[in-house]
Design a protein around this motif. Structure first.
Motif, PDB file in Angstrom:
ATOM      1  N   ASP A   1       0.560  -1.210   0.084  1.00  0.00           N
ATOM      2  CA  ASP A   1       0.172   0.066  -0.125  1.00  0.00           C
ATOM      3  C   ASP A   1       0.793   1.337   0.001  1.00  0.00           C
ATOM      4  OD1 ASP A   1      -2.360  -1.373  -0.035  1.00  0.00           O
ATOM      5  OD2 ASP A   1      -2.797  -1.285   2.197  1.00  0.00           O
ATOM      6  N   ILE A   2       2.133   1.252   0.825  1.00  0.00           N
ATOM      7  CA  ILE A   2       2.739   2.432   0.898  1.00  0.00           C
ATOM      8  C   ILE A   2       3.567   2.486  -0.613  1.00  0.00           C
ATOM      9  CG2 ILE A   2       5.087   3.172   1.903  1.00  0.00           C
ATOM     10  CD1 ILE A   2       4.307   1.821   4.347  1.00  0.00           C
ATOM     11  N   TYR A   3       3.711   1.591  -1.066  1.00  0.00           N
ATOM     12  CA  TYR A   3       4.586   1.818  -2.554  1.00  0.00           C
ATOM     13  C   TYR A   3       3.643   2.022  -3.291  1.00  0.00           C
ATOM     14  CZ  TYR A   3       6.750   0.316  -6.905  1.00  0.00           C
ATOM     15  OH  TYR A   3       7.300   0.314  -8.228  1.00  0.00           O
ATOM     16  N   ASP A   4       2.264   1.725  -3.745  1.00  0.00           N
ATOM     17  CA  ASP A   4       1.342   2.023  -4.557  1.00  0.00           C
ATOM     18  C   ASP A   4       1.126   3.706  -4.211  1.00  0.00           C
ATOM     19  OD1 ASP A   4       1.094  -0.427  -5.604  1.00  0.00           O
ATOM     20  OD2 ASP A   4      -0.508  -1.073  -4.458  1.00  0.00           O
ATOM     21  N   ASP A   5       0.888   3.803  -2.824  1.00  0.00           N
ATOM     22  CA  ASP A   5       0.496   5.433  -2.593  1.00  0.00           C
ATOM     23  C   ASP A   5       1.772   6.189  -3.001  1.00  0.00           C
ATOM     24  OD1 ASP A   5      -2.165   5.122  -1.941  1.00  0.00           O
ATOM     25  OD2 ASP A   5      -1.329   4.648  -0.145  1.00  0.00           O
ATOM     26  N   SER A   6       2.887   5.891  -2.557  1.00  0.00           N
ATOM     27  CA  SER A   6       4.290   6.661  -3.308  1.00  0.00           C
ATOM     28  C   SER A   6       4.315   6.661  -4.723  1.00  0.00           C
ATOM     29  CB  SER A   6       5.436   6.039  -2.835  1.00  0.00           C
ATOM     30  OG  SER A   6       5.485   4.844  -2.952  1.00  0.00           O
ATOM     31  N   MET A   7       4.178   5.451  -5.540  1.00  0.00           N
ATOM     32  CA  MET A   7       4.163   5.617  -7.012  1.00  0.00           C
ATOM     33  C   MET A   7       2.938   6.621  -7.322  1.00  0.00           C
ATOM     34  SD  MET A   7       6.513   3.717  -7.865  1.00  0.00           S
ATOM     35  CE  MET A   7       6.047   3.928  -9.905  1.00  0.00           C
TER      36      MET A   7
END
Length: 483
Positions: free
Chosen positions: A301-307
């Motif tokens: 989730d953190i990766y998706d939001d940062s992307m």
């Protein structure tokens, strides 16, 4: 000769012959260029009449004193008739000139109404003044300077393109003081040109220099000239007001765009940042108690939001460069399949819920800016992911047709209504004002894609994907490989 023949054939009396001579005098007055020819014709008619039709014949002697009175009356009548005929002719010529100059004024009004730029207004005014005055015209828009070349209307082909320093100084004085100067005025009367200000009540829009050629302008032409300059001043004032209104509208639109951008950023950044900060806080506070599977889900989730944030920032930067006109293309030959595959590596990982198919011609090389074209592919694929349900099929194709490569991104989702297709590429517009995953999008992606593809000399078009879905299609120039 005619009178002699008429006398021989019909036996005309002296009175009839005198009328024939009067007719000849009138004819001469009509067709002669100067009045002196009418007087000469009068004298010649008396001498010929005396020579052929009074006794003694073929001499200039007069036996009957009564003929002296006839000759005097003939001369006076001929001179008066010739003078009156000349005056009528001059009056008709004067009226024709006035009608011509009045037509020039009316034509000027029509032309200035059709003019669309300041330069067009200046050129048409200079042309009309040149036709009216038959002299060289120099029209300076704004302040007369050496680097501000005038718009010139030449009557004489050998006329200079610009005014010399002396005449330019007169034009500059006219601009500064909002007064006419130069030849025929009390200010700098030694100049060759008459410089006139094209002005409103309190502003000088331009300066017109008229090459006087040491000849004064007749009063009637001077009045028409003044009317033309007033028409020109009105047209220039109107055009400047329209330009000012357009600039104000553009500034207002930019302010509105900036406000919309800030409002959208503040809304769209809050959701992913809140998610990232919340997930990070969870990991920091309870990391040891969370199972590995839950941690991986949080990491994802953190990766998706940062992307998502990275793509948002990239779009914002690109939109800013486009708005400022600073976006430059670094065009080079690239294999389209490699561009597509590299772009897919940067697509948000939520896209794995959809199936992405790639179908490209082998070694299809196109001339593109790789970084920007990758951004187009990423935005189009992300857009398809957002608006299609899980397990949908997204297809990317690149096919060659002649010297063009046709690139398409299609899906089998719900499609886009016809009434919304024209609005898709408008900034901040989103279909139905919502997205499939509930996260509000800024509506910048398709606007940016259209701008980038437009910079490559093409345009993105939207079609229905039969039986269901949407196709985004555009073309690129093929780069032929030289072996």
């Amino acid at each position: 000769i005619a009178a002699f023949a008429l006398n021989r054939i019909f036996g005309f009396s002296a009175a009839n012959i005198v009328m024939v001579y009067m007719l000849s005098v009138l004819t001469c007055a009509i067709f002669a260029s100067r009045q002196i020819w009418g007087a000469i014709a009068s004298v010649m008619s008396i001498l010929v009449f005396n020579f052929f039709f009074t006794e003694p014949f073929r001499t200039l002697q007069v036996n009957d004193p009564g003929y002296l009175i006839t000759f005097g009356v003939m001369f006076i009548t001929a001179v008066i008739s010739s003078t009156l005929t000349r005056k009528v002719k001059d009056y008709a010529r004067s009226n024709a000139r006035k009608a011509y100059r009045t037509e020039i004024l009316l034509e000027t009004s029509r032309k200035l109404q059709d003019a669309s730029t300041l330069e067009d207004i200046a050129a048409k005014t200079a042309e009309q003044l040149g036709m009216l005055l038959e002299r060289n015209i120099y029209f300076y828009l704004g302040k007369p300077e050496k680097d501000n070349a005038p718009i010139v209307y030449k009557v004489h082909e050998d006329a200079p393109e610009i005014l010399d320093d002396t005449e330019l100084a007169v034009a500059q004085w006219t601009y500064r003081n909002n007064k006419h100067a130069g030849y025929t005025t009390q200010t700098l009367p030694g100049a060759r040109c008459l410089c006139m200000a094209v002005r409103s009540t309190d502003k000088v829009f331009a300066v017109v220099g008229i090459d006087m050629e040491r000849r004064e302008i007749p009063a009637f032409e001077e009045g028409i000239m003044g009317a033309i300059l007033n028409e020109c001043a009105f047209a220039l004032e109107k055009e400047e007001w329209m330009l000012s209104s357009k600039e104000s509208a553009v500034r207002l639109q930019k302010e509105q765009l900036r406000a919309n951008l800030l409002r959208s950023i503040s809304h769209d950044l809050r959701t992913p940042l809140t998610s990232i900060s919340g997930n990070a806080e969870t990991l920091l506070g309870n990391g040891e108690q969370i199972k590995t599977e839950q941690k991986n889900a949080i990491y994802k989730d953190i990766y998706d939001d940062s992307m998502w944030l990275i793509n948002l920032v990239e779009n914002l930067l690109s939109v800013t460069r486009i708005e400022n006109g600073s976006m430059e293309l670094n065009l080079q030959g690239e294999i389209m399949e490699d561009v597509i595959m590299e772009a897919l590596r940067h697509v948000n990982r939520r896209g794995k819920e959809q199936e992405i198919e790639v179908d490209c011609d082998e070694f299809l090389m196109v001339r593109v800016d790789v970084r920007l074209m990758m951004q187009v592919i990423i935005n189009l694929v992300d857009n398809a992911i957002k608006y299609t349900p899980p397990l949908s099929i997204i297809s990317i194709k690149a096919k060659r047709f002649g010297d063009r490569a046709v690139i398409s991104v299609s899906d089998n989702g719900p499609g886009i209504p016809d009434d919304q297709k024209e609005e898709l590429f408008r900034m901040f517009y989103t279909v139905n004002h919502s997205v499939a995953d509930g996260r509000r999008g800024m509506g910048l992606g398709l606007t940016l894609c259209q701008a980038i593809v437009g910079a490559h000399g093409s345009k993105i078009k939207v079609y229905d994907n039969v039986p269901q879905g949407t196709i985004f299609r555009f073309e690129l120039k093929v780069e032929d490989v030289k072996l």
